[in-house]
Design a protein around this motif. Structure first.
Motif, mmCIF file in Angstrom:
data_model
loop_
_atom_site.group_PDB
_atom_site.id
_atom_site.type_symbol
_atom_site.label_atom_id
_atom_site.label_comp_id
_atom_site.label_asym_id
_atom_site.label_seq_id
_atom_site.Cartn_x
_atom_site.Cartn_y
_atom_site.Cartn_z
ATOM 1 N N ALA A 81 2.191 -11.647 14.500
ATOM 2 C CA ALA A 81 2.714 -12.348 13.629
ATOM 3 C C ALA A 81 4.056 -11.706 13.322
ATOM 4 N N ASP A 82 4.882 -12.367 12.380
ATOM 5 C CA ASP A 82 6.019 -11.335 11.912
ATOM 6 C C ASP A 82 5.829 -10.416 10.668
ATOM 7 N N VAL A 83 4.595 -10.584 10.109
ATOM 8 C CA VAL A 83 4.426 -9.773 8.922
ATOM 9 C C VAL A 83 3.045 -9.536 8.577
ATOM 10 N N LEU A 84 2.417 -8.555 8.025
ATOM 11 C CA LEU A 84 1.021 -8.266 7.561
ATOM 12 C C LEU A 84 1.063 -8.099 6.083
ATOM 13 N N TRP A 85 0.211 -8.671 5.506
ATOM 14 C CA TRP A 85 -0.130 -8.526 4.022
ATOM 15 C C TRP A 85 -1.489 -7.696 4.039
ATOM 16 N N GLY A 86 -1.444 -6.509 3.451
ATOM 17 C CA GLY A 86 -2.674 -5.686 3.350
ATOM 18 C C GLY A 86 -3.160 -5.543 1.776
ATOM 19 N N PRO A 87 -3.842 -6.659 1.213
ATOM 20 C CA PRO A 87 -4.137 -6.671 -0.072
ATOM 21 C C PRO A 87 -4.909 -5.561 -0.588
ATOM 22 N N HIS A 88 -5.939 -4.639 0.139
ATOM 23 C CA HIS A 88 -6.392 -3.583 -0.213
ATOM 24 C C HIS A 88 -5.446 -2.196 -0.318
ATOM 25 N N GLY A 89 -4.226 -2.364 -0.058
ATOM 26 C CA GLY A 89 -3.190 -1.220 -0.433
ATOM 27 C C GLY A 89 -2.993 -0.353 0.884
ATOM 28 N N THR A 90 -3.848 -0.538 1.920
ATOM 29 C CA THR A 90 -3.494 0.109 3.072
ATOM 30 C C THR A 90 -3.348 -0.726 4.297
ATOM 31 N N ILE A 91 -2.675 -0.123 5.628
ATOM 32 C CA ILE A 91 -2.573 -0.967 6.749
ATOM 33 C C ILE A 91 -2.855 -0.011 7.845
ATOM 34 N N PRO A 92 -3.113 -0.483 8.808
ATOM 35 C CA PRO A 92 -3.378 0.351 10.118
ATOM 36 C C PRO A 92 -2.389 1.442 10.484
ATOM 37 N N VAL A 93 -2.823 2.386 10.961
ATOM 38 C CA VAL A 93 -1.856 3.559 11.367
ATOM 39 C C VAL A 93 -1.038 3.074 12.625
ATOM 40 N N ALA A 94 -1.689 2.345 13.422
ATOM 41 C CA ALA A 94 -1.041 1.936 14.809
ATOM 42 C C ALA A 94 -0.319 0.605 14.397
ATOM 43 N N LEU A 95 -0.177 -0.148 13.382
ATOM 44 C CA LEU A 95 0.479 -1.285 13.103
ATOM 45 C C LEU A 95 1.843 -1.315 13.553
ATOM 46 N N ARG A 96 2.416 -2.303 14.391
ATOM 47 C CA ARG A 96 3.690 -2.303 15.001
ATOM 48 C C ARG A 96 4.403 -3.468 14.285
ATOM 49 N N ILE A 97 4.089 -4.257 13.408
ATOM 50 C CA ILE A 97 4.815 -5.191 12.855
ATOM 51 C C ILE A 97 5.190 -4.758 11.059
ATOM 52 N N PRO A 98 6.108 -5.376 10.474
ATOM 53 C CA PRO A 98 6.198 -5.190 9.136
ATOM 54 C C PRO A 98 5.069 -5.380 8.284
ATOM 55 N N ALA A 99 5.015 -4.741 6.964
ATOM 56 C CA ALA A 99 4.069 -4.906 6.273
ATOM 57 C C ALA A 99 4.226 -4.988 4.805
ATOM 58 N N VAL A 100 3.665 -5.741 4.096
ATOM 59 C CA VAL A 100 3.637 -5.484 2.490
ATOM 60 C C VAL A 100 2.296 -5.365 2.078
ATOM 61 N N VAL A 101 2.167 -3.980 1.249
ATOM 62 C CA VAL A 101 0.657 -3.780 0.655
ATOM 63 C C VAL A 101 0.718 -3.946 -0.903
ATOM 64 N N THR A 102 -0.479 -4.385 -1.323
ATOM 65 C CA THR A 102 -0.619 -4.535 -2.663
ATOM 66 C C THR A 102 -1.276 -3.228 -3.375
ATOM 67 N N LEU A 103 -1.110 -2.792 -4.384
ATOM 68 C CA LEU A 103 -1.800 -1.612 -5.089
ATOM 69 C C LEU A 103 -2.323 -2.201 -6.399
ATOM 70 N N HIS A 104 -3.889 -1.891 -6.343
ATOM 71 C CA HIS A 104 -4.561 -2.400 -7.741
ATOM 72 C C HIS A 104 -4.998 -1.298 -8.379
ATOM 73 N N ASP A 105 -5.350 -0.350 -7.803
ATOM 74 C CA ASP A 105 -5.495 0.975 -8.542
ATOM 75 C C ASP A 105 -5.757 2.052 -7.851
ATOM 76 N N PHE A 106 -5.933 3.296 -8.404
ATOM 77 C CA PHE A 106 -5.981 4.493 -7.877
ATOM 78 C C PHE A 106 -6.973 5.081 -8.133
ATOM 79 N N SER A 107 -8.328 4.694 -8.664
ATOM 80 C CA SER A 107 -9.393 4.967 -9.215
ATOM 81 C C SER A 107 -10.172 5.870 -8.080
ATOM 82 N N SER A 108 -10.013 5.489 -6.703
ATOM 83 C CA SER A 108 -10.674 6.108 -5.705
ATOM 84 C C SER A 108 -10.117 7.643 -5.803
ATOM 85 N N ILE A 109 -8.949 7.805 -6.306
ATOM 86 C CA ILE A 109 -8.276 9.149 -6.277
ATOM 87 C C ILE A 109 -8.725 9.812 -7.576
ATOM 88 N N THR A 110 -8.389 9.115 -8.559
ATOM 89 C CA THR A 110 -8.526 9.668 -9.920
ATOM 90 C C THR A 110 -9.873 9.816 -10.406
#
Length: 344
Positions: A81-110
């Motif tokens: 595809a032309d672009v990936l949307w990652g609504p979970h905030g993360t994308i594959p390490v080996a992704l070869r196409i442009p991406a947009v990610v969405t950040l909802h919270d950082f509670s798994s870190i905090t």
């Protein structure tokens, strides 16, 4: 000539596999409104059974033992595809196409102790590299955007606030309100369920019933004496909002917090905590207290139960405020981000 909205979008559809809440709602509401041709392809590791609102999208299922393995090893291989949307905030390490990610919270870190291990691993291990590689980053609130800058050094020029919203489905009716206190959300510790139950038990008799609406999360022992509906469909949820005497959302931590906004749109007087985007959209249209402040929470509940003019005032203010947060606008913003990412 190429159509102006021609863009091949693939979406990481993992948030849509379980019963919808939070990120799943955000993903579905925006995916179904993206102004792109062809319709976006929603890829997932398991069947998406609830396709309400995303009927125009295309779907692909490549079954895998779990979502993390699928995202990292299958998704990059099928992302034609032309672009990936990652609504979970993360994308594959080996992704070869442009991406947009969405950040909802950082509670798994905090607050890692309040999440399943698989949730912590799927986010914490990949979030830093994902933010480094994403061409554009969406955040559901200004608070989360600020955290992305402060903790991960995301450049401001790459960030856009794409808030959650409501649509015309969530609206008030002319029916009589019920006599119950309502909470909506996943029933888990960080949502402040124990705070709400403790305060409810301390209310003077006769106290209104407490209704908890949502699927049980992890590590949650449901309090005695309350009504638990489990997950409900949109029609039932709207009715619960419309009939609630008051709506209470005592969350300890949020990125956005969709239920208070939905409750406001349906005319329920709202009490919520000052966390995430809640002060951004609810200040002046709801009673706000600090997370974990049980005395203030109790005082707000008692006040609102006793003060009918205040309930009417908050009802009117909430309905009006919710009109400024619409899924159509958020989908338009996401469409623009996807085009910008694809262009580089």
């Amino acid at each position: 000539m190429t159509a102006p909205n021609n863009l091949r979008v693939i979406i990481d559809g993992r948030p849509l596999v379980p019963a919808r809440s939070g990120i799943g709602v955000h993903t579905a509401e925006i995916a179904g409104r993206l102004s792109v041709t062809p319709p976006p392809l929603i890829a997932s590791h398991a069947e998406i059974t609830n396709r309400q609102g995303i009927e125009r999208c295309r779907f692909r299922v490549d079954r895998a033992p779990n979502g993390i393995l699928w995202q990292q090893f299958v998704l990059p291989r099928i992302a034609d595809a032309d672009v990936l949307w990652g609504p979970h905030g993360t994308i594959p390490v080996a992704l070869r196409i442009p991406a947009v990610v969405t950040l909802h919270d950082f509670s798994s870190i905090t607050m890692p102790g309040r999440h399943l291990l698989k949730t912590v691993l799927s986010f914490n291990v990949f979030i830093s590299q994902s933010l480094d590689r994403a061409r554009r980053v969406a955040a559901v609130s200004k608070a989360i955007a600020d955290e992305a800058v402060r903790w991960f050094g995301v450049p401001r020029r790459l960030l856009e606030v794409v808030p959650n919203g409501v649509d015309d489905f969530f609206q008030p009716d002319d029916g009589e309100s019920g006599n119950y206190i309502l909470f909506v959300g996943t029933l888990e510790p960080r949502k402040g369920i124990h705070d709400l139950a403790a305060v409810w038990w301390s209310l003077p008799e006769p106290r209104p019933p407490l209704m908890l609406c949502g699927d049980p999360g992890w590590g949650m022992r449901l309090p005695d004496g309350v009504d638990v509906t489990g997950w409900v469909d949109r029609e039932r949820l709207r009715t619960l909002y419309q009939r609630a005497r008051i709506f209470v959302y005592p969350s300890r931590y949020e990125g956005f917090g969709i239920p208070p906004l939905e409750a406001m749109a349906c005319g329920a007087p709202v009490i919520a905590t000052r966390t995430g985007a809640i002060p951004e959209y609810a200040e002046g249209a709801a009673l706000l207290v600090d997370p974990g402040d049980l005395d203030s929470l109790r005082a707000a509940i008692v006040r609102l139960l006793r003060d009918e003019p205040l309930r009417r005032d908050l009802r009117e203010r909430g309905i009006e405020r919710s009109k400024h947060y619409r899924w159509d606008r958020s989908a338009q913003l996401m469409t623009e981000l996807l085009f910008e990412a694809a262009r580089g």
